[in-house]
Design a protein around this motif. Structure first.
Motif, PDB file in Angstrom:
ATOM      1  N   VAL A 208       0.963  -1.082  -0.105  1.00  0.00           N
ATOM      2  CA  VAL A 208       0.057   0.015   0.026  1.00  0.00           C
ATOM      3  C   VAL A 208       0.825   1.201  -0.118  1.00  0.00           C
ATOM      4  CG1 VAL A 208      -1.679   1.160   1.234  1.00  0.00           C
ATOM      5  CG2 VAL A 208      -1.787  -1.178   1.246  1.00  0.00           C
ATOM      6  N   ILE A 209       0.878   1.896  -1.049  1.00  0.00           N
ATOM      7  CA  ILE A 209       1.861   3.088  -1.226  1.00  0.00           C
ATOM      8  C   ILE A 209       1.233   4.506  -1.225  1.00  0.00           C
ATOM      9  CG2 ILE A 209       3.687   3.998  -2.866  1.00  0.00           C
ATOM     10  CD1 ILE A 209       3.518   0.824  -3.719  1.00  0.00           C
ATOM     11  N   LYS A 210       1.340   5.162  -0.275  1.00  0.00           N
ATOM     12  CA  LYS A 210       0.977   6.763  -0.179  1.00  0.00           C
ATOM     13  C   LYS A 210       1.958   7.563  -1.336  1.00  0.00           C
ATOM     14  CE  LYS A 210      -1.146  10.284   1.744  1.00  0.00           C
ATOM     15  NZ  LYS A 210      -1.186  11.183   0.559  1.00  0.00           N
ATOM     16  N   ILE A 211       1.261   8.259  -2.012  1.00  0.00           N
ATOM     17  CA  ILE A 211       2.142   9.073  -3.203  1.00  0.00           C
ATOM     18  C   ILE A 211       1.946  10.499  -2.751  1.00  0.00           C
ATOM     19  CG2 ILE A 211       2.712   9.514  -5.573  1.00  0.00           C
ATOM     20  CD1 ILE A 211       1.457   6.676  -5.637  1.00  0.00           C
ATOM     21  N   SER A 212       2.778  11.322  -2.753  1.00  0.00           N
ATOM     22  CA  SER A 212       2.582  12.818  -2.463  1.00  0.00           C
ATOM     23  C   SER A 212       3.386  13.908  -3.548  1.00  0.00           C
ATOM     24  CB  SER A 212       3.203  13.237  -1.136  1.00  0.00           C
ATOM     25  OG  SER A 212       2.523  12.515   0.089  1.00  0.00           O
ATOM     26  N   PHE A 213       2.468  14.409  -4.152  1.00  0.00           N
ATOM     27  CA  PHE A 213       3.067  15.186  -5.157  1.00  0.00           C
ATOM     28  C   PHE A 213       3.100  16.687  -4.823  1.00  0.00           C
ATOM     29  CE2 PHE A 213       0.399  11.931  -7.197  1.00  0.00           C
ATOM     30  CZ  PHE A 213       1.044  11.400  -7.987  1.00  0.00           C
ATOM     31  N   ARG A 214       4.129  17.536  -5.137  1.00  0.00           N
ATOM     32  CA  ARG A 214       4.275  18.835  -5.350  1.00  0.00           C
ATOM     33  C   ARG A 214       4.688  19.267  -6.747  1.00  0.00           C
ATOM     34  NH1 ARG A 214       2.248  17.690  -1.354  1.00  0.00           N
ATOM     35  NH2 ARG A 214       2.782  18.491   0.838  1.00  0.00           N
ATOM     36  N   SER A 215       4.184  20.594  -7.085  1.00  0.00           N
ATOM     37  CA  SER A 215       4.831  21.094  -8.405  1.00  0.00           C
ATOM     38  C   SER A 215       5.037  22.470  -8.249  1.00  0.00           C
ATOM     39  CB  SER A 215       3.787  20.773  -9.347  1.00  0.00           C
ATOM     40  OG  SER A 215       2.543  21.684  -9.134  1.00  0.00           O
ATOM     41  N   GLN A 216       5.880  22.750  -9.293  1.00  0.00           N
ATOM     42  CA  GLN A 216       6.608  24.209  -9.109  1.00  0.00           C
ATOM     43  C   GLN A 216       5.749  25.557  -9.426  1.00  0.00           C
ATOM     44  OE1 GLN A 216       8.733  26.143  -7.307  1.00  0.00           O
ATOM     45  NE2 GLN A 216      10.099  24.724  -7.870  1.00  0.00           N
ATOM     46  N   ASN A 217       5.249  25.648 -10.869  1.00  0.00           N
ATOM     47  CA  ASN A 217       4.517  26.594 -11.281  1.00  0.00           C
ATOM     48  C   ASN A 217       3.623  26.095 -12.589  1.00  0.00           C
ATOM     49  OD1 ASN A 217       6.357  26.920 -13.047  1.00  0.00           O
ATOM     50  ND2 ASN A 217       7.229  28.453 -11.787  1.00  0.00           N
ATOM     51  N   GLN A 218       3.719  24.829 -12.858  1.00  0.00           N
ATOM     52  CA  GLN A 218       3.200  24.550 -14.385  1.00  0.00           C
ATOM     53  C   GLN A 218       2.355  23.330 -14.279  1.00  0.00           C
ATOM     54  OE1 GLN A 218       6.881  24.307 -16.432  1.00  0.00           O
ATOM     55  NE2 GLN A 218       5.732  25.524 -18.049  1.00  0.00           N
ATOM     56  N   LEU A 219       2.683  22.247 -13.686  1.00  0.00           N
ATOM     57  CA  LEU A 219       2.140  20.819 -13.694  1.00  0.00           C
ATOM     58  C   LEU A 219       0.960  20.889 -12.745  1.00  0.00           C
ATOM     59  CD1 LEU A 219       2.289  18.159 -14.957  1.00  0.00           C
ATOM     60  CD2 LEU A 219       3.561  17.287 -12.806  1.00  0.00           C
ATOM     61  N   ASP A 220      -0.298  20.498 -13.207  1.00  0.00           N
ATOM     62  CA  ASP A 220      -1.295  20.305 -12.351  1.00  0.00           C
ATOM     63  C   ASP A 220      -1.459  18.927 -11.507  1.00  0.00           C
ATOM     64  OD1 ASP A 220      -3.892  20.338 -11.007  1.00  0.00           O
ATOM     65  OD2 ASP A 220      -4.730  21.083 -12.622  1.00  0.00           O
TER      66      ASP A 220
ATOM     67  N   ILE B 129      -3.387  14.585 -11.973  1.00  0.00           N
ATOM     68  CA  ILE B 129      -2.589  13.372 -12.189  1.00  0.00           C
ATOM     69  C   ILE B 129      -2.966  12.590 -10.858  1.00  0.00           C
ATOM     70  CG2 ILE B 129      -0.292  12.242 -11.766  1.00  0.00           C
ATOM     71  CD1 ILE B 129       0.726  14.778 -12.991  1.00  0.00           C
ATOM     72  N   ALA B 130      -2.918  12.985  -9.514  1.00  0.00           N
ATOM     73  CA  ALA B 130      -3.594  12.251  -8.238  1.00  0.00           C
ATOM     74  C   ALA B 130      -4.771  11.771  -8.571  1.00  0.00           C
ATOM     75  CB  ALA B 130      -3.442  13.309  -7.133  1.00  0.00           C
ATOM     76  N   CYS B 131      -5.800  12.696  -9.179  1.00  0.00           N
ATOM     77  CA  CYS B 131      -7.145  12.229  -9.398  1.00  0.00           C
ATOM     78  C   CYS B 131      -7.255  11.086 -10.403  1.00  0.00           C
ATOM     79  CB  CYS B 131      -7.926  13.376 -10.132  1.00  0.00           C
ATOM     80  SG  CYS B 131      -8.550  14.544  -8.893  1.00  0.00           S
ATOM     81  N   GLU B 132      -6.401  11.036 -11.443  1.00  0.00           N
ATOM     82  CA  GLU B 132      -6.419  10.018 -12.144  1.00  0.00           C
ATOM     83  C   GLU B 132      -6.204   8.523 -11.499  1.00  0.00           C
ATOM     84  OE1 GLU B 132      -3.899   9.794 -15.801  1.00  0.00           O
ATOM     85  OE2 GLU B 132      -4.117  11.901 -15.999  1.00  0.00           O
ATOM     86  N   PHE B 133      -5.421   8.643 -10.166  1.00  0.00           N
ATOM     87  CA  PHE B 133      -4.954   7.504  -9.568  1.00  0.00           C
ATOM     88  C   PHE B 133      -5.864   7.374  -8.327  1.00  0.00           C
ATOM     89  CE2 PHE B 133      -0.834   8.353 -11.992  1.00  0.00           C
ATOM     90  CZ  PHE B 133      -0.790   7.119 -12.399  1.00  0.00           C
ATOM     91  N   GLY B 134      -7.009   8.123  -8.361  1.00  0.00           N
ATOM     92  CA  GLY B 134      -7.874   7.971  -7.017  1.00  0.00           C
ATOM     93  C   GLY B 134      -7.679   8.683  -6.210  1.00  0.00           C
ATOM     94  N   GLY B 135      -6.928   9.775  -6.015  1.00  0.00           N
ATOM     95  CA  GLY B 135      -6.775  10.866  -5.133  1.00  0.00           C
ATOM     96  C   GLY B 135      -6.999  11.928  -5.327  1.00  0.00           C
ATOM     97  N   GLY B 136      -6.486  13.183  -4.922  1.00  0.00           N
ATOM     98  CA  GLY B 136      -6.741  14.526  -5.377  1.00  0.00           C
ATOM     99  C   GLY B 136      -6.156  15.428  -4.375  1.00  0.00           C
ATOM    100  N   GLY B 137      -6.594  16.823  -4.462  1.00  0.00           N
ATOM    101  CA  GLY B 137      -5.833  17.934  -3.724  1.00  0.00           C
ATOM    102  C   GLY B 137      -5.952  19.247  -4.486  1.00  0.00           C
ATOM    103  N   HIS B 138      -4.658  19.777  -4.601  1.00  0.00           N
ATOM    104  CA  HIS B 138      -4.679  20.917  -5.111  1.00  0.00           C
ATOM    105  C   HIS B 138      -3.763  21.082  -6.105  1.00  0.00           C
ATOM    106  CE1 HIS B 138      -6.297  22.661  -1.286  1.00  0.00           C
ATOM    107  NE2 HIS B 138      -5.287  21.889  -0.650  1.00  0.00           N
ATOM    108  N   ALA B 139      -3.626  22.101  -7.078  1.00  0.00           N
ATOM    109  CA  ALA B 139      -2.878  21.933  -8.425  1.00  0.00           C
ATOM    110  C   ALA B 139      -1.444  21.897  -8.118  1.00  0.00           C
ATOM    111  CB  ALA B 139      -3.232  23.390  -9.046  1.00  0.00           C
ATOM    112  N   ARG B 140      -1.002  22.608  -6.897  1.00  0.00           N
ATOM    113  CA  ARG B 140       0.463  22.333  -6.615  1.00  0.00           C
ATOM    114  C   ARG B 140       0.871  21.333  -5.620  1.00  0.00           C
ATOM    115  NH1 ARG B 140       0.426  23.742 -10.824  1.00  0.00           N
ATOM    116  NH2 ARG B 140       0.266  26.029 -11.732  1.00  0.00           N
ATOM    117  N   ALA B 141      -0.192  20.761  -4.908  1.00  0.00           N
ATOM    118  CA  ALA B 141      -0.092  19.867  -3.920  1.00  0.00           C
ATOM    119  C   ALA B 141      -0.957  18.871  -3.926  1.00  0.00           C
ATOM    120  CB  ALA B 141       0.082  20.372  -2.526  1.00  0.00           C
ATOM    121  N   ALA B 142      -0.854  17.763  -4.197  1.00  0.00           N
ATOM    122  CA  ALA B 142      -1.999  16.779  -3.965  1.00  0.00           C
ATOM    123  C   ALA B 142      -1.374  14.971  -3.641  1.00  0.00           C
ATOM    124  CB  ALA B 142      -2.543  16.407  -5.477  1.00  0.00           C
TER     125      ALA B 142
END
Ligand SMILES: [Mn+2]
Length: 331
Positions: free
Chosen positions: A270-282, A286-299
């Motif tokens: 069971v793998i928890k994945i955390s994303f952050r982006s700088q100023n372009q990538l939403d 991506i997190a939503c595609e994998f069943g998660g979500g959050g904000h544009a710069r943190a998900a």
């Protein structure tokens, strides 16, 4: 009718209500929930905040802890006149089943700022433009006409600095500073906040930073950086409950990096994945595609499977999305 009036219209004088937070609550979530609870108590209601786990050590200094009651994950909540979910993007992040009442189900008030919010409440107050749920709670409490106490101001200030990275993330707006200024005037306890948030770092957080950085990997173009820790590594260093914000921010800050990703195998497979982006990538997309979500710069999201296969899947998808932006950008 203001949101405050709408909320208290569900409550009788002295009425009991339940405030819910999401799994592994962060500073915005807990600060917002405690501020709301303390203010409702001052207004003559009886709020209880249910938590299945001890309050994270980083936030055990927040006023209002007496409103928190421990309740096992998955247990049925007691009867109440109203449930308020705070900073929860979807119902699955709330760890309890809602109470069934003979007459009607308890109404659910959903207050949140995640753009991935599923609008699961009977009343949904969702504002993705708010930097923190704390900003929304601030406006809600002001509508009440009851003065905001220094304790409530402290909770809200912590909520806002948690989700804005102490006013450094791109979600920080002029409005954020207006609210922060007002919270200072209302008596938020800056010495208490300073001491607890900046001068009291758990040693495990440093060990987590060290271990995570020791496993850093980059894509060929250096635009994506990631690190992965297996269940064995996390468990043997007692890092299963450690906050990863600080190390993720370090990774994102590397020159030329657009996205930083951390993979943590919290349970075997069971793998928890955390994303952050700088100023372009939403990264919310991506997190939503994998069943998660959050904000544009943190998900974030959680996937089941083998660690290396999961890493390959997620990194490939991230690179694809990034490539799309770069092509669109015309360079
Ligand atoms: Mn939040």
């Amino acid at each position: 009718m203001s949101h405050w009036q709408k909320m208290i219209s569900y409550l009788r004088k002295n009425g009991e209500l339940i405030i819910l937070v999401h799994e592994k609550p962060d500073g915005d979530c807990l600060g917002s929930a405690l501020a709301l609870g303390l203010h409702l108590q001052a207004a003559g209601y009886r709020p209880t905040l249910f938590l299945p786990e001890p309050v994270p050590l980083t936030y055990d200094f927040l006023p209002g802890q007496e409103l928190i009651k421990a309740l096992e994950k998955g247990e049925q909540l007691p009867e109440a006149q109203l449930i308020v979910a705070v900073d929860c993007a979807d119902q699955s992040r709330i760890l309890y089943s809602f109470p069934e009442q003979a007459s009607a189900q308890t109404p659910v008030f959903n207050i949140d700022h995640h753009c991935s919010n599923t609008l699961f409440g009977d009343c949904n107050i969702v504002d993705p433009n708010a930097a923190a749920t704390g900003e929304m709670i601030f406006h809600l409490l002001k509508e009440s006409g009851i003065p905001i106490s220094p304790a409530v101001a402290t909770c809200l200030y912590v909520a806002i600095i948690a989700d804005t990275g102490s006013f450094t993330y791109s979600n920080t707006s002029a409005e954020t500073f207006h609210i922060a200024a007002e919270l200072l005037e209302l008596g938020s306890d800056m010495n208490l906040i300073r001491h607890n948030l900046y001068d009291r770092r758990p040693v495990l957080e440093l060990i987590n930073i060290k271990l995570t950085l020791s496993k850093l990997q980059f894509t060929e173009d250096h635009r994506v950086v990631w690190s992965a820790l297996s269940h064995e590594e996390l468990a043997s260093h007692n890092l299963l409950h450690t906050d990863t914000d600080s190390v993720l921010n370090l990774m994102r800050s590397v020159e030329g990096v657009e996205a930083a990703i951390i993979f943590r195998e919290l349970e075997p497979g069971v793998i928890k994945i955390s994303f952050r982006s700088q100023n372009q990538l939403d990264v919310n997309c991506i997190a939503c595609e994998f069943g998660g979500g959050g904000h544009a710069r943190a998900a974030g999201c959680t996937l089941n499977g083998d660690l290396s296969t999961t890493i390959a899947r997620v990194i490939n998808r991230t690179q694809e999305q990034l490539q799309k932006i770069l092509t669109k950008g015309g360079d």
